[in-house]
Design a protein around this motif. Sequence first.
Motif, PDB file in Angstrom:
ATOM      1  N   TYR C   3       0.761  -0.975   0.044  1.00 32.05           N
ATOM      2  CA  TYR C   3       0.134   0.216   0.120  1.00 32.05           C
ATOM      3  C   TYR C   3       0.877   1.015  -0.078  1.00 32.05           C
ATOM      4  O   TYR C   3       1.614   1.544   0.828  1.00 32.05           O
ATOM      5  N   LEU C   8      -1.472   3.369  -4.997  1.00 31.63           N
ATOM      6  CA  LEU C   8      -2.910   3.804  -5.018  1.00 31.63           C
ATOM      7  C   LEU C   8      -3.255   4.200  -6.366  1.00 31.63           C
ATOM      8  O   LEU C   8      -4.235   4.448  -6.834  1.00 31.63           O
ATOM      9  N   LEU C   9      -2.393   5.322  -6.699  1.00 29.48           N
ATOM     10  CA  LEU C   9      -2.507   6.001  -7.947  1.00 29.48           C
ATOM     11  C   LEU C   9      -2.534   4.940  -9.008  1.00 29.48           C
ATOM     12  O   LEU C   9      -3.392   5.124 -10.024  1.00 29.48           O
ATOM     13  N   ALA C  12      -5.766   3.179  -9.013  1.00 30.69           N
ATOM     14  CA  ALA C  12      -6.871   4.257  -9.509  1.00 30.69           C
ATOM     15  C   ALA C  12      -7.053   4.245 -10.962  1.00 30.69           C
ATOM     16  O   ALA C  12      -8.157   4.578 -11.292  1.00 30.69           O
ATOM     17  N   GLY C  15      -9.461   1.807 -12.425  1.00 30.98           N
ATOM     18  CA  GLY C  15     -10.783   1.371 -11.741  1.00 30.98           C
ATOM     19  C   GLY C  15     -10.550   0.884 -10.278  1.00 30.98           C
ATOM     20  O   GLY C  15     -11.952   0.739  -9.750  1.00 30.98           O
ATOM     21  N   GLN C  16      -9.634   0.581  -9.602  1.00 35.93           N
ATOM     22  CA  GLN C  16      -9.483   0.331  -8.309  1.00 35.93           C
ATOM     23  C   GLN C  16     -10.199  -1.248  -7.980  1.00 35.93           C
ATOM     24  O   GLN C  16     -10.659  -1.552  -6.999  1.00 35.93           O
ATOM     25  N   ARG C  17      -9.982  -1.804  -9.231  1.00 33.87           N
ATOM     26  CA  ARG C  17     -10.693  -3.044  -9.167  1.00 33.87           C
ATOM     27  C   ARG C  17      -9.725  -4.056  -9.032  1.00 33.87           C
ATOM     28  O   ARG C  17      -9.990  -5.335  -9.104  1.00 33.87           O
ATOM     29  N   TRP C  19      -7.326  -4.634  -6.484  1.00 37.14           N
ATOM     30  CA  TRP C  19      -6.601  -4.700  -5.301  1.00 37.14           C
ATOM     31  C   TRP C  19      -6.763  -6.304  -4.912  1.00 37.14           C
ATOM     32  O   TRP C  19      -7.803  -6.950  -4.902  1.00 37.14           O
ATOM     33  N   PRO C  20      -5.691  -6.775  -4.292  1.00 37.01           N
ATOM     34  CA  PRO C  20      -6.078  -8.250  -3.791  1.00 37.01           C
ATOM     35  C   PRO C  20      -6.755  -8.098  -2.455  1.00 37.01           C
ATOM     36  O   PRO C  20      -6.759  -7.169  -1.845  1.00 37.01           O
ATOM     37  N   ALA C  21      -7.334  -9.594  -2.101  1.00 35.68           N
ATOM     38  CA  ALA C  21      -7.926  -9.622  -1.195  1.00 35.68           C
ATOM     39  C   ALA C  21      -7.061  -9.399   0.144  1.00 35.68           C
ATOM     40  O   ALA C  21      -5.794  -9.777  -0.059  1.00 35.68           O
TER      41      ALA C  21
END
Lengths: 965, 99, 417
Positions: C3, C8-9, C12, C15-17, C19-21
Amino acid sequence: MIQVQRLPTGGLIDREATLYFSFNGRLLEGYPGDSLASALLANNISTVARSFKYHRARGILSAGLEEPNALVSCIYNGVIVPNLKATEVRLEKGLVAYSQNCWPSVKLDFGALLQSAAALLSAGFYYKTFMWPPRGWHQLYEKMIRRIAGQGRASTRVDSRLYDRRNAHCDLLIVGSGAAGLSAALAAADSGFSVMLLEQDSLPGGSTLWESGEIDSMPASRWCEQTLKTLMASRNIRIKCNTLAFGHYDHGRVMAVEAAADGVDSISWRIRCRYLLLACGASERPLIFPDNDRPGIMLAASVRQYIHRYAVAPGRRAFLAVTDPAELAATRQSLQQAGIEIVAELQPGEHIQSTRGRLRLTGVTCCDNGGARRHIACDLLCSSAGWNPNAQLAAQLPAQTGSSLQFDPVANALLPPTESPPVFSCGAGRGLASMTACARDGQLQAQRALVALGGQEYPDTPLPEIESPAQRAGFHDGRDMAFVDLQNDVTRNDLEQAVDEGYGHVELLKRYTTLGMGTDQGKTGWSNAILEISRITGQDPGAIGHTTFRPPYSPVSLGTLVGAEIGQHMTPLRHTPFHRVFTTAGCVFQTSGDWLYSRYFPQPGETMSTAIRREVLAVRAAVGCVDMSTLGKVDVRGRDALEFLQRIYCNNLDSIQPGQLRYVLMLREDGLLFDDGTVSQLDDHHYLVTMTTANTMAVWRWLNKLLQVHWPGLDVQLTSVSDHWASLAIAGPQSRKLLKALNPSFACDRSSFPFARVRQGELDGQIPCRVFSISFSGELSYEINVPAGFASTLFQRVIEQGKEFGITPYGLEALDILRIEKGHLSIGTEIDGRTTAADLGLERMVSTRKSFIGSSLLQRPQLQRDDRRQLVGLLALEDHYPIPPAAHLCDQPWEPGSILAPQGSLTAAIDSPTLGRSIALALLHNGQRRLDETLWAVSPLTRQSVAVRVTSPCFVDIEGRRVHE
Amino acid sequence: MPASALIPGAIDMLLIPCPNCGPRDESEFDYGGPAIALPALEALTSDWHQALHLSSTTDQRVDEHWYHGAGCECWIRIRRDLVTHEINDAATGGDEVDA
Amino acid sequence: MKYSATTLLSQALRGQRKWPAIIAPAQLKQHYDAIIVGAGGHGLASAHYLAENHGMSDVLVLDSGWIGGGNTARNTTIVRSDYLLQPSFALKNFALKLWAQLSQELNFNLMYSPRGYIDLAHSDGELEHFMLRANAMHLAGADVSILNRNEIAEREPAIDLDPQARFPVSGALFQPEGGVVRHDAVAWGFARSASAKGIHIQQNCAVTGLTIKANRVTGVSTPLGEFATEKLLICAAGATAPLAELAGIRLPMQMINVQAFVTEPVKPILDCVVNYNAGLSYISQSDKGELVLGGATDGYLSRARRGSFARIEDTLARALQMFPWLSQLRMLRHWSGSADIPMDGNAIVGATAVNGLFVNCGWGYAGFKATPAVGWHLAELLASGTVPETLRPFALERFAEGALIDDAGIGPYPWRH
């Protein structure tokens, strides 16, 4: 142009009286009966607020407490009240309201720049960054975020409004006065049971006031009028409007808040009922589509309410997106009646792709399954995806296992169970749709209530069934924001992201995305969210569950919940019987727990320390008097009284005789010291015991428990006489002479009235008294008890007769110094709940010849060690050095920065007037074996490290002769 | 309609059904803890340790004592469900509660 | 995936989709070097430190519900270490040191905000008692001071210091390192770190039985199957007692309900954490703007996770004494949690009569602030099999021995602590 959107006729408003109010500095008009929202709409104000995270322009979505968008601040009596929903604010003359959380204005808000970073600011972004530099969060980022977050601004000005708390009881409590609630009340009218009907709106009737629909073959509004007439005339129904039932607690307790009644700003009602019938209605669920948050997008039923109840047209060119045919028909009819043009309707199979308009909706783009698009210009979008029963109150007391609301596929909503004692829901509140069905349900359920309460029998009629609503419209995966929680700016994307990251459980989802955590408590968002999660994960909505519903149903002012018990009135303040006469004597008082104690008696020109010093010296040299009335006193009688006392005190009381008293210790069941006090034998089988002030109630309860619960076979009667007797102790070498001068009816020379005795009689043949020769100060001393009403007289006599002996009234401060000089114990310092009798040097008081409360567990090995922290005295090696209070004892001196492990700590440190030097008491590890050792009393707070010598804890009259003078 | 439709204990209406005074709000009472039978004063330390410290059970329904300080000043014993707060049975003092 | 502002950028832009669990799906094994029952703050912290400090990642953490769903999700987020008795103080103070760099260590922003903790005293006697506490803290190396009324006003101007108040303020203890931490993030941060190191975390899997042979733990039974281990830590707050009973161990503690509530969010108005001591009431402001308030427990046994409103009114009355202007704000939500409180008010941690079976429970409403320190030491306990020095005072045996840790001197009445 004034009130350009106001319809020419109709509405439950008073057109005779114009109300002027201001919004964002602009002077506007409305009528009594308006809410701030309806008045704003009437004045064609569409942009009312900015959203929490992205500062998107927002208008008014609804007409009720479920409003997520239209948050404003209002000024009442010069005080700002933030975070009000424009839909819940009643329009008043001179109301000043303004948008919050925007700058410089709601129409041009710099915060809107955040929207350009929207892609970055999705759910939980703050957990993934702001970690560098290490102190950066607190020193930098948090400051910024705090300023941007928060909605309204609170004021720290004094709140001059009045609040009150009241209680009410009733047999049947009905919450909500719509079709179901009124119908239920009607069924209970004149039934002989007390009924309360609560309505959070300012008018009773709910949607019967503005919806078309029929009950009993007449228009709903006429039925409502008639029903209300009957209810007002009945003898057993109390209707309270402006009263929001916000919480349902155990055993039929319901909390409610009533606004503006009885000259008070608001009243919190604590209601106990035997049967609770919830008729809270339902809130409409909006459709979710990209850009579904623009001003001008409103719930269809709310639009109807604005038209019919407030005579306001919320727009001019309407687009209808309503899933249920009946809803759609009703909305069409209302719009037509209001002269609003219906430009288009969302067709089956179509979905909304996007909307346009910077500060107000200007158009909609729809798309059908084939991909064909149409663009529609409009300024009002009536949205409805169905109804959510307002079942939060039902859900606040969940059944033993799992959630109490179940997702019902027929109603397509979360429903309360119908049969779930002790709470019952009726009407739209449990998923029914038509007015007729709701009214019928209310009536039947009220009848069931009456049966349960013990009233007449009714035939067992089945309740109306829930009908299935039409299919909902499809969603579209657009790039633009499709908001699920409007207030906290939680979008569909956020939910998808949350599920991706493993926060798919409803509780984790709520916390991660903050969905439903805004001031609207997710009323328009939660059920949509559950449907979304179902779509994303493929889970059945019924399996997803919901988060725990917590009161309050809608935010409730803290002031109302405390009522008038503010300031000095929070808890009662107790005066001793000497209060008045002490005040005349110039006493300075101090609060301590419940009591107002005499602290010291300054003479003209004295400071506190000179006064206290004088008092102490006077007691040691001549005689002083002090109020001891707050000590607890219990009269103990019965054949088994002595047996009882033997069981509760660790002292051996075998040899006590009438007229004698003993200083006694009471242990807790676990062997640690609980309280100290005295036992006096007044007569055969008749004793008086005393307890410390702080423990009076606890000991009283304990003694009663032992006798009532554990040893009911003992013949003992207890009477609390704490408040019956005023007690003034006279102490000092002259005290015996003073006692004689008070003319008691018993002999008080040294042989007739030695130490540790009690005498009963009168003073001057008039004042009944009991006198105890006991000493807290270590001086010759008598505690004179008289019936409380004689307190002033006693004090006056003592002062009068005491003049020749140099009588000096003293207070708690001097009393504490005297007892410290003597090494006597005090609750909270030496008796701190962690010490044993042996720790304090009182092992000789613990009988080894009997068992008593605590004797068994006292034998536990760690309590029997001989190197525990034990009571010692301390003297500074250099006798002019003050020993710092609250210091700890270390075996080496301290310098700033040194880390030391203390071996003990002080319980008291004073500048002793009697000894002319500083002394202290302390609990020191293995203290009894360390007399004369040198240690350091260390107080880093005052940068002091003073060498001290360990001594006996008694500094005055160590042989204890004075009490026998 | 079963009598259980009423608020539990609701003949009495309020939180704690004092046998002397009737149902009263909990604010009138002081809590005395789960009902523990005190061992004999001369009993072994281990007996007292067991009774005082280890009587806590994981039962959902507990007998406990409350003191009606703002009323009759009697100690009462009730059986209460720690999850639903349903109260059954109330008796004064050391009387046995009906099972 | 790390992180950071950079990731984050880049996320973004997608589409912020992507990210791993935070918890990797795990193929559960039949045997583990250690099993921890309870995926709350303490359990997950223990798992993290087992991997981080001891290289032990063959560990399974089980929870009957969702991670952090017990008291970690319900507390009022306050961290501080101003406790009188040395064992209590030591753990909580060590925790403060760990909190200060934990976000960086876990690569998860826990929002540790050392904004200062003010503990109000209402009489000279009480203030002297606070000084005793403060001096003890100083001698142990902690930064703490005593504020007079003027200093309180300077630090937190919003407090009402009227000498005519019902219980006027005479001074305060002030701990600058005290403050707040985002409670949910703690569970999530520890879980993510532990999972990244290979530790298995299984939610929605209740332990229904313990297997013990020849007085030694050999495993647990769950609906998902049997898991074998020689080291079992039950770290499940109130749920610990029923599980311990399965092993024939009775824990001297009881469940009491604690309540808390928040107001609607407002712009920054309260910078410190403040505690009122004439009857308990404490308050802080969350970063979102809500004022978070709590007070004493409900005062009687309960497992209902809901309480009587009278207690809220009481807490509120005291909050209004501190800040009379609070009357104009509105309560948004109130909630409850079940505090497991032992007979002296302090936690029960350590070994039991069954070999390999360890417990950590009884933290009541004071467990959150100690989370990383407890996890640290429990990891040491599990890795070495012996109880570390700092945890020894919390042994279960102390009740039979008489070595109680009773900070407030109240006695064996959990509902009064």
